[in-house]
Design a protein around this motif. Structure first.
Motif, mmCIF file in Angstrom:
data_model
loop_
_atom_site.group_PDB
_atom_site.id
_atom_site.type_symbol
_atom_site.label_atom_id
_atom_site.label_comp_id
_atom_site.label_asym_id
_atom_site.label_seq_id
_atom_site.Cartn_x
_atom_site.Cartn_y
_atom_site.Cartn_z
ATOM 1 N N VAL A 1 0.846 -1.206 0.000
ATOM 2 C CA VAL A 1 0.000 0.000 0.000
ATOM 3 C C VAL A 1 0.876 1.248 0.000
ATOM 4 O O VAL A 1 0.685 2.154 -0.814
ATOM 5 N N TRP B 1 -5.371 -2.379 -7.764
ATOM 6 C CA TRP B 1 -5.923 -2.121 -6.435
ATOM 7 C C TRP B 1 -7.426 -2.331 -6.496
ATOM 8 O O TRP B 1 -8.122 -1.641 -7.238
ATOM 9 N N GLU C 1 -6.572 4.544 3.301
ATOM 10 C CA GLU C 1 -5.119 4.334 3.404
ATOM 11 C C GLU C 1 -4.369 5.661 3.320
ATOM 12 O O GLU C 1 -3.394 5.870 4.036
#
Length: 142
Positions: free
Chosen positions: A8, A99, A129
């Motif tokens: 990430v 993603w 995130e």
């Protein structure tokens, strides 16, 4: 989880453009709100929507294959059962990261992406995130 966190962070600190498959022109939908937030934080958004037109002030392409430039990060707002096909299209378009947004997971999409060497994240929200890691787009960092 630590491995996913590493991926990430690597994705969010590497890519300054996000190609959003399933981008929506409707402000009520997450597929509009999340890319809009990423755009406000400095990322360029390339919307992909079968209707085409304009989304978030950007030209929307009907398919990944129509995008006239190199695709890097592909962010997916499509049902999980569509994810393997999007993964195949992302690989064909030369993407380097895939993603799948929060609530979307696909073992088959993961296999396709990882077999082609793509960085892969599933069941995570870019906006969550972004806030968790306190980041802006790579071009905005000193």
């Amino acid at each position: 989880m630590a491995d996913t966190d590493d991926v990430v962070k690597r994705i969010l600190t590497t890519y300054d453009t996000i190609t959003v498959v399933g981008a929506s022109a409707s402000p009520a939908k997450a597929a509009h709100r999340v890319p809009a937030l990423m755009q406000r934080h400095g990322w360029r958004i390339i919307p992909v929507n079968p209707r085409g037109g304009q989304i978030l002030g950007e030209q929307a392409y009907r398919t990944l294959a129509e995008i006239p430039e190199q695709v890097g990060l592909v962010d997916v707002f499509r049902p999980a059962e569509r994810a393997p096909e999007v993964a195949r299209q992302a690989v064909a378009a030369g993407a380097t990261a895939l993603w799948l947004q929060l609530g979307i997971a696909s073992a088959q999409a993961r296999e396709i992406a990882e077999a082609a060497g793509l960085a892969y994240v599933e069941n995570r929200c870019l906006a969550i995130e972004l806030r968790r890691l306190g980041l802006d787009a790579p071009g905005l960092r000193a």
